[in-house]
Enzyme design. Structure first.
Site, PDB file in Angstrom:
ATOM      1  N   ARG A 286       0.837  -1.206   0.000  1.00 13.39           N
ATOM      2  CA  ARG A 286       0.000   0.000   0.000  1.00 13.39           C
ATOM      3  C   ARG A 286       0.869   1.252   0.000  1.00 13.39           C
ATOM      4  NH1 ARG A 286      -4.641   0.845   4.537  1.00 13.39           N
ATOM      5  NH2 ARG A 286      -2.919   0.287   5.919  1.00 13.39           N
TER       6      ARG A 286
ATOM      7  N   ARG B  82      -8.343   8.643  10.713  1.00  9.08           N
ATOM      8  CA  ARG B  82      -9.326   8.036  11.627  1.00  9.08           C
ATOM      9  C   ARG B  82     -10.751   8.215  11.151  1.00  9.08           C
ATOM     10  NH1 ARG B  82      -6.128   4.498  14.197  1.00  9.08           N
ATOM     11  NH2 ARG B  82      -4.181   5.507  14.771  1.00  9.08           N
TER      12      ARG B  82
ATOM     13  N   GLU C 125     -13.098  -4.478  16.602  1.00 10.70           N
ATOM     14  CA  GLU C 125     -12.874  -3.216  15.879  1.00 10.70           C
ATOM     15  C   GLU C 125     -14.236  -2.720  15.385  1.00 10.70           C
ATOM     16  OE1 GLU C 125      -9.334  -2.811  13.362  1.00 10.70           O
ATOM     17  OE2 GLU C 125     -10.665  -2.150  11.753  1.00 10.70           O
TER      18      GLU C 125
HETATM   19  C1  3EB Z   1      -5.430   0.710  14.088  1.00 13.82           C
HETATM   20  O1  3EB Z   1      -5.959   1.698  14.572  1.00 13.82           O
HETATM   21  C2  3EB Z   1      -6.288  -0.508  13.971  1.00 13.82           C
HETATM   22  O2  3EB Z   1      -4.548  -0.577   7.856  1.00 13.82           O
HETATM   23  O3  3EB Z   1      -6.149   0.447   6.806  1.00 13.82           O
HETATM   24  C3  3EB Z   1      -7.800   0.403  11.508  1.00 13.82           C
HETATM   25  C4  3EB Z   1      -8.212   1.072  10.360  1.00 13.82           C
HETATM   26  C5  3EB Z   1      -6.679  -0.400  11.464  1.00 13.82           C
HETATM   27  C6  3EB Z   1      -7.516   0.924   9.157  1.00 13.82           C
HETATM   28  C7  3EB Z   1      -5.659  -0.022   7.841  1.00 13.82           C
HETATM   29  C8  3EB Z   1      -5.998  -0.554  10.253  1.00 13.82           C
HETATM   30  C9  3EB Z   1      -6.404   0.097   9.112  1.00 13.82           C
HETATM   31  O4  3EB Z   1      -4.246   0.662  13.734  1.00 13.82           O
HETATM   32  C10 3EB Z   1      -6.218  -1.151  12.670  1.00 13.82           C
END
Ligand code: 3EB
Length: 332
Positions: free
Chosen positions: A150, A216, A322
């Protein structure tokens, strides 16, 4: 008017008009070929049914297929789906990366070139799904291989690798190829970070040689509507997993993170988005944890909370739950 609505309408129930696409979560493969929907091999836990998340926009919908990407778009938004069989790259020399890394890199490069060609350069949200996400092959966890690919594709495609990056989730399925869906617009959206957490693109190297790339949440204003897309949110404070082995405390911590992201989003935009305004998908590692997780969510968000629960592997082996969410609000 744009009518972006996530919901549980099944394809074919009179909802095709304005359909931009969606995701179908079910343990069993789909009975019909539905190119507007990605199939995600995850069992639903709260109902004996599949979960169908769909996205609708008004007006004429056009469709296309390029480099194995099925996409649908109206004047404002484009939703696309790509699945790629990493086994195609099984014979690639080791220095080029693992098959999953190369598949991820190629899929993302194709997505960005499609979005450039179609004039939707701003990605609001990526959804990433892969089998065996926590398995280690070639000495590296597969989620970390995915992060390598990515990161390479973002850099090679001229995308920001920090700051204003799309919202996302990344989860492990029971089976199936790497599947990435995405929603993009013609105008920039606002990326939201969480003051309780280090931005994922700044995570230290202990979580893998290349950081995850996501914000986020993202907030977009599209044709009188405000679309709020909350990334996968887990029990991480700073950069560390909290409450290892305690699914109840992880759920409470995840909700505290969501509340902090909403506060931040409401400060950074003039959205007035409350916990109760979102539709949630809750990913649970151990199916037997659903009762506990559900009780906490219903208690803390309210008994009328709209949440669907599926069994999934989370991208860190110590995460048990999650939560992601979405809302389409009137912009007035
Ligand atoms: C975190 O906060 C938990 O790799 O695209 C959450 C949202 C998480 C997206 C990603 C990973 C991803 O790291 C994991």
């Amino acid at each position: 008017m744009l009518n972006v609505s996530y919901g549980s309408a099944l394809p074919g129930e009179g909802q095709d008009f304005g359909l931009l696409g969606g995701l179908i979560f079910s343990a069993l493969p789909p009975i019909a070929d539905t190119p507007a929907f990605a199939h995600i091999a995850m069992a639903r836990l709260d109902q004996d049914a599949l979960l169908c998340e769909s996205l609708h926009g008004n007006g004429v919908i056009r469709t296309g297929l390029l480099n194995d990407i099925h996409y649908r778009f109206n004047d404002h938004l484009l939703f696309g789906i790509v699945t790629i069989d990493e086994n195609l790259f099984a014979g690639t020399p080791k220095q080029d990366g693992t098959p999953l890394q190369i598949a991820t890199r190629q899929a993302y490069r194709h997505i960005f070139s499609l979005l450039h060609a179609q004039g939707f350069p701003y990605v609001l949200r990526f959804w990433n799904y892969m089998a065996d996400i926590n398995a280690v092959t070639d000495d590296l966890e597969r989620y970390r291989q995915f992060n390598l690919g990515r990161q390479q594709a973002f850099a090679e495609s001229g995308q920001a690798v920090a700051g204003n990056v799309p919202a996302a989730c990344a989860l492990g399925t029971a089976s199936g190829p790497l599947t990435i869906t995405f929603l993009a617009g013609r105008q920039p959206s606002v990326a939201i970070e969480n003051p309780r957490q280090i931005s994922a693109y700044d995570y230290p190297e202990q979580y893998g040689p290349r950081s995850p790339l996501f914000s986020r949440a993202s907030v977009a204003t599209v044709d009188q509507h405000r679309i709020f897309l909350l990334s996968g949110t887990a029990s991480i404070v700073g950069h560390e997993t909290r409450h290892t082995g305690d699914v109840a405390a992880q759920t409470t911590e995840s909700l505290a993170n969501i509340a902090a992201v909403l506060t931040e989003a409401n400060l950074k935009t003039n959205a007035q988005c409350a916990l109760q305004a979102l539709d949630y998908i809750v990913y649970i590692r151990h199916a037997e944890d659903i009762a506990q997780v559900r009780q906490i969510i219903e208690q803390q968000v309210g008994p009328a909370v709209r949440a669907a629960y599926v069994q999934a592997d989370i991208c860190r082996a110590d995460l048990l739950v999650e939560i992601e969410g979405s809302a389409a609000l009137s912009a007035n």
